[in-house]
Design a protein around this motif. Structure first.
Motif, mmCIF file in Angstrom:
data_model
loop_
_atom_site.group_PDB
_atom_site.id
_atom_site.type_symbol
_atom_site.label_atom_id
_atom_site.label_comp_id
_atom_site.label_asym_id
_atom_site.label_seq_id
_atom_site.Cartn_x
_atom_site.Cartn_y
_atom_site.Cartn_z
ATOM 1 N N MET A 88 8.958 41.469 0.451
ATOM 2 C CA MET A 88 9.693 40.494 1.269
ATOM 3 C C MET A 88 10.993 40.110 0.558
ATOM 4 O O MET A 88 10.999 39.935 -0.669
ATOM 5 N N GLY A 89 12.067 39.960 1.336
ATOM 6 C CA GLY A 89 13.344 39.569 0.739
ATOM 7 C C GLY A 89 13.262 38.173 0.126
ATOM 8 O O GLY A 89 13.762 37.928 -0.976
ATOM 9 N N TYR A 90 12.612 37.263 0.829
ATOM 10 C CA TYR A 90 12.505 35.879 0.359
ATOM 11 C C TYR A 90 11.834 35.844 -1.021
ATOM 12 O O TYR A 90 12.297 35.203 -1.955
ATOM 13 N N VAL A 91 10.726 36.609 -1.113
ATOM 14 C CA VAL A 91 9.967 36.629 -2.372
ATOM 15 C C VAL A 91 10.783 37.288 -3.493
ATOM 16 O O VAL A 91 10.637 36.932 -4.665
ATOM 17 N N THR A 92 11.635 38.224 -3.116
ATOM 18 C CA THR A 92 12.444 38.885 -4.144
ATOM 19 C C THR A 92 13.209 37.819 -4.934
ATOM 20 O O THR A 92 13.180 37.815 -6.165
ATOM 21 N N ASN A 93 13.866 36.902 -4.229
ATOM 22 C CA ASN A 93 14.586 35.833 -4.941
ATOM 23 C C ASN A 93 13.629 34.846 -5.598
ATOM 24 O O ASN A 93 13.759 34.531 -6.775
ATOM 25 N N SER A 94 12.675 34.354 -4.803
ATOM 26 C CA SER A 94 11.891 33.231 -5.318
ATOM 27 C C SER A 94 10.966 33.663 -6.457
ATOM 28 O O SER A 94 10.623 32.865 -7.315
ATOM 29 N N ALA B 71 21.842 40.125 0.781
ATOM 30 C CA ALA B 71 21.020 40.233 1.993
ATOM 31 C C ALA B 71 21.867 40.591 3.219
ATOM 32 O O ALA B 71 21.503 41.460 4.005
ATOM 33 N N HIS B 72 22.995 39.898 3.394
ATOM 34 C CA HIS B 72 23.791 40.103 4.612
ATOM 35 C C HIS B 72 24.945 41.075 4.431
ATOM 36 O O HIS B 72 25.652 41.363 5.388
ATOM 37 N N SER B 73 25.175 41.548 3.212
ATOM 38 C CA SER B 73 26.352 42.403 3.021
ATOM 39 C C SER B 73 25.988 43.861 2.741
ATOM 40 O O SER B 73 26.758 44.752 3.092
ATOM 41 N N MET C 220 21.670 42.785 -9.024
ATOM 42 C CA MET C 220 22.007 42.915 -7.603
ATOM 43 C C MET C 220 20.720 42.805 -6.813
ATOM 44 O O MET C 220 19.786 43.584 -7.019
ATOM 45 N N MET C 221 20.717 41.826 -5.907
ATOM 46 C CA MET C 221 19.530 41.637 -5.068
ATOM 47 C C MET C 221 19.930 41.950 -3.632
ATOM 48 O O MET C 221 21.075 41.717 -3.227
ATOM 49 N N GLY C 222 19.001 42.468 -2.854
ATOM 50 C CA GLY C 222 19.304 42.688 -1.439
ATOM 51 C C GLY C 222 18.011 42.761 -0.643
ATOM 52 O O GLY C 222 16.913 42.809 -1.213
ATOM 53 N N THR C 223 18.146 42.737 0.678
ATOM 54 C CA THR C 223 16.961 42.841 1.528
ATOM 55 C C THR C 223 17.097 44.069 2.438
ATOM 56 O O THR C 223 18.199 44.559 2.675
ATOM 57 N N PHE C 224 15.952 44.534 2.924
ATOM 58 C CA PHE C 224 15.956 45.683 3.838
ATOM 59 C C PHE C 224 15.821 45.212 5.283
ATOM 60 O O PHE C 224 15.626 46.007 6.189
ATOM 61 N N CYS D 58 11.660 45.960 6.433
ATOM 62 C CA CYS D 58 11.374 44.705 5.736
ATOM 63 C C CYS D 58 11.225 44.982 4.245
ATOM 64 O O CYS D 58 11.087 46.129 3.829
ATOM 65 N N GLY D 59 11.300 43.909 3.458
ATOM 66 C CA GLY D 59 11.234 44.057 2.002
ATOM 67 C C GLY D 59 12.562 43.753 1.354
ATOM 68 O O GLY D 59 13.556 43.457 2.028
ATOM 69 N N GLY D 60 12.546 43.804 0.018
ATOM 70 C CA GLY D 60 13.772 43.521 -0.727
ATOM 71 C C GLY D 60 13.798 44.314 -2.024
ATOM 72 O O GLY D 60 12.806 44.965 -2.381
ATOM 73 N N TYR E 103 27.798 34.754 2.969
ATOM 74 C CA TYR E 103 26.966 33.550 3.124
ATOM 75 C C TYR E 103 26.430 33.486 4.547
ATOM 76 O O TYR E 103 27.196 33.564 5.511
ATOM 77 N N SER E 104 25.101 33.345 4.640
ATOM 78 C CA SER E 104 24.435 33.573 5.916
ATOM 79 C C SER E 104 24.723 32.512 6.968
ATOM 80 O O SER E 104 24.568 32.762 8.159
ATOM 81 N N MET E 105 25.114 31.318 6.564
ATOM 82 C CA MET E 105 25.425 30.283 7.550
ATOM 83 C C MET E 105 26.938 30.120 7.716
ATOM 84 O O MET E 105 27.391 29.338 8.536
ATOM 85 N N ASN F 296 17.780 29.298 0.790
ATOM 86 C CA ASN F 296 16.593 28.568 0.351
ATOM 87 C C ASN F 296 15.725 29.380 -0.634
ATOM 88 O O ASN F 296 15.108 28.809 -1.543
ATOM 89 N N SER F 297 15.666 30.698 -0.474
ATOM 90 C CA SER F 297 14.845 31.504 -1.393
ATOM 91 C C SER F 297 15.402 31.437 -2.813
ATOM 92 O O SER F 297 14.646 31.471 -3.792
ATOM 93 N N ILE F 298 16.721 31.315 -2.929
ATOM 94 C CA ILE F 298 17.348 31.187 -4.254
ATOM 95 C C ILE F 298 17.073 29.790 -4.810
ATOM 96 O O ILE F 298 16.708 29.623 -5.978
HETATM 97 N N1 PMP Z 1 18.675 35.892 0.963
HETATM 98 C C1 PMP Z 1 19.498 35.526 1.970
HETATM 99 C C2 PMP Z 1 20.922 35.215 1.651
HETATM 100 C C3 PMP Z 1 19.022 35.438 3.283
HETATM 101 O O1 PMP Z 1 19.846 35.075 4.269
HETATM 102 C C4 PMP Z 1 17.658 35.732 3.543
HETATM 103 C C5 PMP Z 1 17.069 35.638 4.950
HETATM 104 N N2 PMP Z 1 17.878 35.782 5.994
HETATM 105 C C6 PMP Z 1 16.843 36.094 2.481
HETATM 106 C C7 PMP Z 1 17.369 36.165 1.202
HETATM 107 C C8 PMP Z 1 15.384 36.397 2.713
HETATM 108 O O2 PMP Z 1 15.260 37.669 3.204
HETATM 109 P P1 PMP Z 1 14.073 38.170 4.171
HETATM 110 O O3 PMP Z 1 14.333 37.584 5.506
HETATM 111 O O4 PMP Z 1 14.257 39.635 4.110
HETATM 112 O O5 PMP Z 1 12.787 37.712 3.581
#
Ligand code: PMP
Length: 443
Positions: free
Chosen positions: A133-139, A242-244, A269-273, A280-282, A214-216, A160-162
């Motif tokens: 999971m991308g979220y877990v990759t950071n957290s 994640a977004h780039s 370098m972190m990223g998501t799939f 899915c994944g990171g 930046y996602s927002m 938020n994951s960061i």
């Molecule tokens: N990092 C950033 C900047 C994100 O925007 C997101 C989710 N959109 C994530 C990490 C988490 O990634 P995922 O949705 O793949 O778990």
């Protein structure tokens, strides 16, 4: 009452404001749902009824089928693809949907090692490690890189994951003003010297964490300037792409490629799939030593079931298409298309008088609504006219900076975008969110 709270005005624009948060939660309680998802203003459950790369959505509750301007499907890989899909089906037949094992105990297939090598090559680092999971990759990763006695300096608008990873690490966390290299330098100077001449460095390690897009905000990171500051103060850089990744840069290699930064200058370098690659994944890509350290120490690697093999295959195939290794030039076409689509849509919205955040080339396009009360009206009206737009509000943004966030895809045609612009323009007039006159007023 809020006005009597000391410091209300400045704090109420921050994410952490206790009073605003309490008030907001009370209002939500009254409605029984988040304010941004008022009845009929968003898809509670969706059904995929078409094979058009996640370009349309359908509500299960009725037959509304809409143009999807909300998913992170930047390159259109999120559904049937002539190269990816047959290979994903093949891998499902061969490996099944899950390895039912952790990486170190039978959960590593040939696909996992292939993707680690491919991801590292794609982003220009010596090695990489995958997570489910991308979220877990950071957290989960941040606490493995730094702990007590270390200092994390995080952009104020990081995901938020960061934030959770940083909080969970036990390191001291300081925040610098969003995308401001000058303020980052101020914080670093203050933290290293504390205003006093010092003979030793008070921190075991310093990591500066930023995002590529930046996602927002839809904004590109000022990466070259931030790297220069980090080098000056000997801080490590951690970049969340994640977004780039896949979405920007001549060959899809993200903000480093777009901004002319050597990947060797970014430590982690972190990223998501989950966005450009339609899976899915990171991943974390870094030096061999760092990846080896993570493989030996990260609980999310040692104790979590490995990425689903078909999901891994989807990413391998998508990267091969992007790199042209599928034998076609579809990857280059997709990259050209997302750039063209994003720049066209952003400039048309601005011409119409909307306040649109973000930079050219970024497929993330926030349209400012400001007043949270405008959210349900905006999304409900767009939906009625068959355009699905995501709206974002507190606590994901400051209370008074509500916005609609458009995500452009390479799979949108010019016709789709023209239709969406027409709808958004009409709804914008209705809801009153065109803040700039498109033409100077006639006197
Ligand atoms: N990092 C950033 C900047 C994100 O925007 C997101 C989710 N959109 C994530 C990490 C988490 O990634 P995922 O949705 O793949 O778990």
């Amino acid at each position: 009452k809020a006005k009597n709270v000391k410091g209300y005005a400045p704090i109420c624009l921050g994410l952490e404001d206790f009073y605003v948060r309490r008030l907001y939660l009370r209002i939500q309680d009254c409605f029984g749902r988040p304010i941004a998802s008022a009845p009929d203003s968003w898809f509670d459950v969706v059904e995929r009824t078409s094979n058009d790369n996640n370009k349309t959505l359908q509500r299960t509750s009725n037959t509304t089928r809409c143009l999807n301007l909300g998913s992170y499907n930047y390159l259109g890989f999120a559904a049937a693809d002539e190269y990816c899909t047959p290979r994903v089906i093949q891998s499902l037949k061969k490996y099944s949907a899950s390895t039912c094992s952790v990486r170190v105990d039978g959960g590593t297939t040939k696909l996992h090692t292939e993707l680690e090598e491919l991801a590292a090559r794609f982003v220009g680092k010596p090695a990489a490690i995958l997570f489910g999971m991308g979220y877990v990759t950071n957290s989960a990763i941040i606490p493995c890189l730094i702990g007590k006695g270390g200092l994390i300096i995080s952009d104020s608008l990081n995901h938020n994951s960061i934030v959770n990873g940083a909080r969970g690490s036990g390191a001291t966390v300081r925040v610098f003003q969003h995308n401001s290299p000058a303020h980052l330098e101020e914080v670093l100077r203050e933290q290293i010297a504390g205003g006093q001449p010092r003979t030793h460095r008070p921190w075991k390690k310093i990591i500066v964490i930023v995002e590529g897009i930046y996602s927002m905000e839809g904004e590109l990171c000022k990466l070259p300037e931030i790297i220069a500051v980090c080098k000056k103060y000997k801080a490590y850089t951690y970049l969340d792409e994640a977004h780039s990744i896949g979405a920007v840069g001549q060959s899809g290699r993200g903000v480093c490629e777009l901004l002319g930064v050597d990947p060797a200058d970014v430590d982690i370098m972190m990223g998501t799939f989950t966005k450009s690659f339609g899976s899915c994944g990171g991943y974390i890509a870094a030096s061999k030593e760092i990846i080896q350290h993570l493989k030996h120490s990260c609980p999310a690697h040692l104790y979590a079931t490995s990425m689903s093999p078909p999901a891994v295959q989807q990413v391998i195939s998508a990267i091969k298409v992007i790199l042209g290794e599928d034998g076609s030039n579809r990857g280059a076409q997709k990259l050209a298309r997302i750039r063209e689509n994003s720049n066209f849509f952003r400039s048309e919205l601005k011409k119409m008088g909307f306040e649109v955040l973000g930079d050219n080339d970024s497929p993330v396009m926030p349209i400012m609504l400001y007043n949270p009360a405008k959210i349900p009206a905006f999304s409900r009206e767009c939906l009625r006219q068959k355009v699905a737009v995501v709206t974002v509000a507190f606590p994901a943004t400051p209370l008074l900076l509500a916005r609609a966030r458009i995500c452009i895809s390479a799979s949108h045609t010019r016709e789709d975008l023209m239709k969406a612009l027409d709808v958004i323009s009409r709804v914008g007039d209705l809801v009153g969110i065109k803040y700039f006159p498109a033409e100077p007023p006639k006197i």
